[in-house]
Scaffold this active site. Sequence first.
Site, PDB file in Angstrom:
ATOM      1  N   HIS A   6      -7.698  -4.662   9.760  1.00  0.00           N
ATOM      2  CA  HIS A   6      -7.281  -4.379   8.372  1.00  0.00           C
ATOM      3  C   HIS A   6      -5.983  -5.115   8.037  1.00  0.00           C
ATOM      4  O   HIS A   6      -5.124  -5.310   8.888  1.00  0.00           O
ATOM      5  CB  HIS A   6      -7.218  -2.878   8.066  1.00  0.00           C
ATOM      6  CG  HIS A   6      -6.068  -2.119   8.642  1.00  0.00           C
ATOM      7  ND1 HIS A   6      -6.161  -0.811   9.063  1.00  0.00           N
ATOM      8  CD2 HIS A   6      -4.759  -2.453   8.847  1.00  0.00           C
ATOM      9  CE1 HIS A   6      -4.990  -0.391   9.496  1.00  0.00           C
ATOM     10  NE2 HIS A   6      -4.127  -1.366   9.376  1.00  0.00           N
ATOM     11  N   ASP A  25       0.816  -1.211   0.000  1.00  0.00           N
ATOM     12  CA  ASP A  25       0.000   0.000   0.000  1.00  0.00           C
ATOM     13  C   ASP A  25       0.851   1.264   0.000  1.00  0.00           C
ATOM     14  O   ASP A  25       2.055   1.203   0.254  1.00  0.00           O
ATOM     15  CB  ASP A  25      -0.969   0.009   1.201  1.00  0.00           C
ATOM     16  CG  ASP A  25      -0.342  -0.526   2.478  1.00  0.00           C
ATOM     17  OD1 ASP A  25       0.894  -0.510   2.577  1.00  0.00           O
ATOM     18  OD2 ASP A  25      -1.090  -0.959   3.360  1.00  0.00           O
ATOM     19  N   GLU A  62      -9.861  -1.834   4.955  1.00  0.00           N
ATOM     20  CA  GLU A  62     -10.552  -1.530   6.202  1.00  0.00           C
ATOM     21  C   GLU A  62     -11.848  -2.345   6.274  1.00  0.00           C
ATOM     22  O   GLU A  62     -12.318  -2.866   5.250  1.00  0.00           O
ATOM     23  CB  GLU A  62     -10.889  -0.026   6.234  1.00  0.00           C
ATOM     24  CG  GLU A  62      -9.675   0.904   6.089  1.00  0.00           C
ATOM     25  CD  GLU A  62      -8.803   0.995   7.345  1.00  0.00           C
ATOM     26  OE1 GLU A  62      -8.848   0.084   8.199  1.00  0.00           O
ATOM     27  OE2 GLU A  62      -8.059   1.988   7.463  1.00  0.00           O
ATOM     28  N   ASN A  83      -8.367  -2.957  13.945  1.00  0.00           N
ATOM     29  CA  ASN A  83      -9.706  -3.196  13.395  1.00  0.00           C
ATOM     30  C   ASN A  83      -9.727  -4.352  12.382  1.00  0.00           C
ATOM     31  O   ASN A  83     -10.707  -4.555  11.688  1.00  0.00           O
ATOM     32  CB  ASN A  83     -10.256  -1.915  12.742  1.00  0.00           C
ATOM     33  CG  ASN A  83      -9.420  -1.483  11.534  1.00  0.00           C
ATOM     34  OD1 ASN A  83      -8.435  -2.143  11.194  1.00  0.00           O
ATOM     35  ND2 ASN A  83      -9.810  -0.399  10.882  1.00  0.00           N
TER      36      ASN A  83
END
Length: 234
Positions: free
Chosen positions: A138, A67, A143, A136
């Site tokens: 990810h 990313d 996400e 979370n």
Amino acid sequence: MEIIRAPNYEDLSKKAAIIIASQLIQKPQSVLGLATGGTPEGLYMEIVKLAENGTISFAQVQSFNLDEYYGLAASHPQSYHSYMQKHLFSKVDIKQENIHFPDGMASDMQMFCNCYEQAMGNAGGIDLQILGIGHNGHIGFNEPANCFSASTHLVSLAESTIAANSRYFDSSADMPRKAITMGIGTIMRAKRILLIASASKRAAVERMLYGPVTPKFPASILQYHTNVQVIYYG
Ligand code: F6R
């Protein structure tokens, strides 16, 4: 999944480095998928040691990073490109032309994402994908969502991710709100996956391993991959 519990961060980094080294020894022309963030810093330090003492070489390696922040040029000090140069690329014998990165400044994002996927395919696919994990769930910057993403795409970052990563920027306002990330489909196509997580991610790791498989907790999809190793401590 193979789950390896390390006694501390140093041991986690060493164990992860040995897995990458054995991959490169078995296949010197490996295609590596690489992650950034705080967790792999120790791993890259160990990898550099192994490259410096001649145990491994990156001369034939191709790399694809997971990313990059949207709107940051590769040369920006907080870009993931700069992170990789600092922690790994400038210290090993990888060829610059074999380094592939999402382009945070691409003018035609869809076209760029298609080309990135194509480049991975042309290289023969990712042999070993390194991952971290967000609180979370990810992986990359995928996400929590209503469905799993198929391929490289532009995402809006979750508030918790912005809060967690703002520490690297002068102020929270400077932290990009979007990023380009490999999709869940891209990650799942990797032949082999190594996920590393430090102590603060214990709850996330347990939910990934034992919780329901759902796009609301993206890392849970790894339960369906046939070749995953998880190293964590805590
Ligand atoms: C980074 C990435 C992210 C991180 C995750 C954990 O390339 O893809 O998914 O792996 O946010 O980051 P750290 O290691 O900083 O806790």
